[in-house]
Design a protein around this motif. Sequence first.
Motif, PDB file in Angstrom:
ATOM      1  N   ASN A 304     -13.167 134.112  36.574  1.00  0.00           N
ATOM      2  CA  ASN A 304     -13.626 135.128  35.617  1.00  0.00           C
ATOM      3  C   ASN A 304     -12.454 135.976  35.141  1.00  0.00           C
ATOM      4  OD1 ASN A 304     -13.364 136.132  38.212  1.00  0.00           O
ATOM      5  ND2 ASN A 304     -14.900 137.749  37.912  1.00  0.00           N
ATOM      6  N   LEU A 305     -11.536 135.370  34.412  1.00  0.00           N
ATOM      7  CA  LEU A 305     -10.343 136.071  33.939  1.00  0.00           C
ATOM      8  C   LEU A 305     -10.667 136.864  32.686  1.00  0.00           C
ATOM      9  CD1 LEU A 305      -7.644 133.263  34.337  1.00  0.00           C
ATOM     10  CD2 LEU A 305      -8.222 135.063  35.941  1.00  0.00           C
ATOM     11  N   ASP A 306     -10.205 138.129  32.651  1.00  0.00           N
ATOM     12  CA  ASP A 306     -10.348 138.910  31.425  1.00  0.00           C
ATOM     13  C   ASP A 306      -9.096 138.717  30.574  1.00  0.00           C
ATOM     14  OD1 ASP A 306      -8.362 140.395  32.677  1.00  0.00           O
ATOM     15  OD2 ASP A 306      -9.739 141.984  33.309  1.00  0.00           O
ATOM     16  N   GLN A 307      -9.005 139.461  29.466  1.00  0.00           N
ATOM     17  CA  GLN A 307      -7.893 139.280  28.541  1.00  0.00           C
ATOM     18  C   GLN A 307      -6.558 139.613  29.186  1.00  0.00           C
ATOM     19  OE1 GLN A 307      -7.953 137.865  25.599  1.00  0.00           O
ATOM     20  NE2 GLN A 307      -5.736 138.106  25.384  1.00  0.00           N
ATOM     21  N   VAL A 308      -6.536 140.667  30.017  1.00  0.00           N
ATOM     22  CA  VAL A 308      -5.295 141.042  30.702  1.00  0.00           C
ATOM     23  C   VAL A 308      -4.854 139.936  31.648  1.00  0.00           C
ATOM     24  CG1 VAL A 308      -4.231 142.686  32.288  1.00  0.00           C
ATOM     25  CG2 VAL A 308      -5.787 143.502  30.499  1.00  0.00           C
ATOM     26  N   ASP A 309      -5.815 139.352  32.385  1.00  0.00           N
ATOM     27  CA  ASP A 309      -5.489 138.264  33.303  1.00  0.00           C
ATOM     28  C   ASP A 309      -4.955 137.049  32.556  1.00  0.00           C
ATOM     29  OD1 ASP A 309      -6.215 139.631  35.636  1.00  0.00           O
ATOM     30  OD2 ASP A 309      -8.324 139.143  35.326  1.00  0.00           O
ATOM     31  N   ILE A 310      -5.536 136.759  31.408  1.00  0.00           N
ATOM     32  CA  ILE A 310      -5.076 135.620  30.607  1.00  0.00           C
ATOM     33  C   ILE A 310      -3.641 135.846  30.154  1.00  0.00           C
ATOM     34  CG2 ILE A 310      -5.434 134.370  28.449  1.00  0.00           C
ATOM     35  CD1 ILE A 310      -8.439 134.869  28.797  1.00  0.00           C
ATOM     36  N   GLU A 311      -3.340 137.074  29.732  1.00  0.00           N
ATOM     37  CA  GLU A 311      -1.973 137.385  29.307  1.00  0.00           C
ATOM     38  C   GLU A 311      -1.004 137.253  30.485  1.00  0.00           C
ATOM     39  OE1 GLU A 311      -2.096 141.243  27.614  1.00  0.00           O
ATOM     40  OE2 GLU A 311      -3.154 140.620  25.782  1.00  0.00           O
ATOM     41  N   ARG A 312      -1.439 137.695  31.671  1.00  0.00           N
ATOM     42  CA  ARG A 312      -0.589 137.558  32.850  1.00  0.00           C
ATOM     43  C   ARG A 312      -0.350 136.089  33.189  1.00  0.00           C
ATOM     44  NH1 ARG A 312      -3.361 142.150  36.798  1.00  0.00           N
ATOM     45  NH2 ARG A 312      -2.445 143.986  35.759  1.00  0.00           N
ATOM     46  N   GLU A 314      -0.330 133.547  31.073  1.00  0.00           N
ATOM     47  CA  GLU A 314       0.616 133.005  30.100  1.00  0.00           C
ATOM     48  C   GLU A 314       2.040 133.486  30.380  1.00  0.00           C
ATOM     49  OE1 GLU A 314      -0.996 134.275  26.415  1.00  0.00           O
ATOM     50  OE2 GLU A 314      -2.574 132.731  26.368  1.00  0.00           O
ATOM     51  N   PHE A 315       2.155 134.766  30.768  1.00  0.00           N
ATOM     52  CA  PHE A 315       3.482 135.305  31.073  1.00  0.00           C
ATOM     53  C   PHE A 315       4.062 134.632  32.323  1.00  0.00           C
ATOM     54  CE2 PHE A 315       6.119 138.502  33.307  1.00  0.00           C
ATOM     55  CZ  PHE A 315       7.131 138.607  32.372  1.00  0.00           C
ATOM     56  N   SER A 316       3.218 134.430  33.354  1.00  0.00           N
ATOM     57  CA  SER A 316       3.686 133.777  34.579  1.00  0.00           C
ATOM     58  C   SER A 316       4.173 132.366  34.278  1.00  0.00           C
ATOM     59  CB  SER A 316       2.564 133.733  35.622  1.00  0.00           C
ATOM     60  OG  SER A 316       2.193 135.032  36.017  1.00  0.00           O
ATOM     61  N   LYS A 317       3.444 131.644  33.426  1.00  0.00           N
ATOM     62  CA  LYS A 317       3.847 130.289  33.059  1.00  0.00           C
ATOM     63  C   LYS A 317       5.188 130.308  32.322  1.00  0.00           C
ATOM     64  CE  LYS A 317       2.350 126.147  30.586  1.00  0.00           C
ATOM     65  NZ  LYS A 317       3.658 126.005  29.908  1.00  0.00           N
ATOM     66  N   TRP A 318       5.365 131.284  31.423  1.00  0.00           N
ATOM     67  CA  TRP A 318       6.626 131.371  30.673  1.00  0.00           C
ATOM     68  C   TRP A 318       7.799 131.673  31.622  1.00  0.00           C
ATOM     69  CZ3 TRP A 318      10.026 135.508  29.677  1.00  0.00           C
ATOM     70  CH2 TRP A 318      11.009 135.251  28.722  1.00  0.00           C
ATOM     71  N   VAL A 319       7.582 132.574  32.588  1.00  0.00           N
ATOM     72  CA  VAL A 319       8.638 132.905  33.551  1.00  0.00           C
ATOM     73  C   VAL A 319       9.014 131.687  34.381  1.00  0.00           C
ATOM     74  CG1 VAL A 319       9.191 134.269  35.596  1.00  0.00           C
ATOM     75  CG2 VAL A 319       8.075 135.361  33.658  1.00  0.00           C
ATOM     76  N   LEU A 320       8.001 130.919  34.843  1.00  0.00           N
ATOM     77  CA  LEU A 320       8.279 129.718  35.631  1.00  0.00           C
ATOM     78  C   LEU A 320       8.992 128.662  34.797  1.00  0.00           C
ATOM     79  CD1 LEU A 320       5.008 129.320  37.732  1.00  0.00           C
ATOM     80  CD2 LEU A 320       7.250 130.071  38.512  1.00  0.00           C
ATOM     81  N   ASP A 321       8.583 128.503  33.545  1.00  0.00           N
ATOM     82  CA  ASP A 321       9.257 127.546  32.665  1.00  0.00           C
ATOM     83  C   ASP A 321      10.722 127.932  32.471  1.00  0.00           C
ATOM     84  OD1 ASP A 321       7.000 126.030  32.384  1.00  0.00           O
ATOM     85  OD2 ASP A 321       6.370 126.945  30.484  1.00  0.00           O
ATOM     86  N   MET A 322      10.962 129.233  32.360  1.00  0.00           N
ATOM     87  CA  MET A 322      12.342 129.692  32.210  1.00  0.00           C
ATOM     88  C   MET A 322      13.134 129.401  33.487  1.00  0.00           C
ATOM     89  SD  MET A 322      13.757 133.521  31.322  1.00  0.00           S
ATOM     90  CE  MET A 322      12.801 134.239  32.654  1.00  0.00           C
ATOM     91  N   GLY A 323      12.531 129.689  34.648  1.00  0.00           N
ATOM     92  CA  GLY A 323      13.225 129.443  35.903  1.00  0.00           C
ATOM     93  C   GLY A 323      13.473 127.970  36.155  1.00  0.00           C
ATOM     94  N   ASN A 324      12.563 127.104  35.672  1.00  0.00           N
ATOM     95  CA  ASN A 324      12.719 125.663  35.870  1.00  0.00           C
ATOM     96  C   ASN A 324      13.608 125.016  34.809  1.00  0.00           C
ATOM     97  OD1 ASN A 324      11.061 125.555  38.165  1.00  0.00           O
ATOM     98  ND2 ASN A 324       9.207 125.452  36.913  1.00  0.00           N
ATOM     99  N   GLY A 325      14.085 125.816  33.855  1.00  0.00           N
ATOM    100  CA  GLY A 325      14.970 125.276  32.827  1.00  0.00           C
ATOM    101  C   GLY A 325      14.267 124.499  31.741  1.00  0.00           C
ATOM    102  N   HIS A 326      12.949 124.761  31.547  1.00  0.00           N
ATOM    103  CA  HIS A 326      12.186 124.036  30.534  1.00  0.00           C
ATOM    104  C   HIS A 326      12.252 124.692  29.162  1.00  0.00           C
ATOM    105  CE1 HIS A 326       9.538 122.363  34.037  1.00  0.00           C
ATOM    106  NE2 HIS A 326      10.727 121.786  33.958  1.00  0.00           N
TER     107      HIS A 326
END
Length: 429
Positions: A304-312, A314-326
């Motif tokens: 049951n994710l709200d809009q803030v959770d969805i943004e978090r 997406e942000f977590s995925k972007w941070v991991l992609d950056m750390g993994n060099g993607h």
Amino acid sequence: MLLFCEVSDPKELWEKHWTDLSDDIVYRQRQRLGIPNLSLTEEQIQNYTLYEIEQLLNREHRSLKDYHGIPLPDAALLQEVGNRMLLEEHNYDTESLAIDARDLEQGLNAEQRHVYDNILQAVYQSRGQLFFVYGSGGTGKTYIWRALISRLHSEEQIVLAVASSGIAALLLPSGRTTHSRFKIPLILSENSCCNIEQGFDLAELIRRTKLIIWDEAPMVHRHGFEALDQTFRDVMQLHDHSLKDKVFGGKVVVLGGDFRQILLVVPKGGRVEIVDASVRKSKTIWPECIFHTLRTNMQIKRSNLDQVDIERTEFSKWVLDMGNGHIPATTKEGEEEPTWIEIPKDLLINGADPIAALVEEVYPEILHSYMDPKYLQQRAILAPKNETVDNINGYILQMIPGEEITYKSANRIFPNNYRWEKCPLTVPY
């Protein structure tokens, strides 16, 4: 009575009246060790009472050995009773910790349970293994640490929980920084060794420790791990010479962290120097590591994710992609290695004054809420440089009404007539 009277049955005298004789033992130990809430087991109280009686008899050239039936004080227990560090590590409410351990175990997911069971098995079997638990923020590394600590503390086992930074150490039960707990030198070299002497309290604490948890391990130079490894081998080989050939002297050690986050600082060093200083480049430590990876982000697992959770998410995925060099990186003029990435526009704060815009975004209506502790606890601005931190703090302090107060901090306290230099510490609220 033993010295000046004819006691027919010394054993019966002891068994009937030892509780009265030991009435002030706990109080005296609390005063001597400076632990106000110290609790001792019945065996420890009896042993210390026997020691006090033995001391009184020795002054008259007598001993408990002269009185049949009265037990003699246990030298090993006496050493433990006098070791403040050992007492602190045994001074827990085991019943409440057992309840906490059961609750925490029920909350483990499959990945966490696998890591948890493997570490516990190594502890119970005294296998002396080295683990590395790798996972990004939110995958539950600290949750595993808490579950392990609660379980072993409830069984009166010693667990030393440390972290490479003070902030990370605050998240661990009874956590300490690694340098503080193990006396690791601040200036490290290949031949460094920790300042732990044989026969002293800390050496005895290490010998009796069942598990060591080291969080945020990638932030420390590999020479720090090697120094601690050599020190542990020296401490443990005194009791079992074969342990000198085992990593960390045969102790079960768990390292945790994420190499995609902040690594150690190498002055004037580039990527090559930083990677070379990492624990992964240690020839004595890293080959011994049993590697576990946590991938499930517990903070965004809810359905049951709200809009803030969805943004978090997406942000977590972007941070991991950056750390993994993607995420594609580019170079600037005159540079050979691509190190610059483009930050998505929805993550940028726009405004003519960037600091003002940032403060307004993180601390909305600060003038109406700055006296509310919860409001301040739920917000923070992180910056890589102290200069940026000072600029932001200065801007916020100018906004808040009232007189700015500077508190003084010191490493030690001196008499009032002693001249000493104080270090200013400015508190922003």
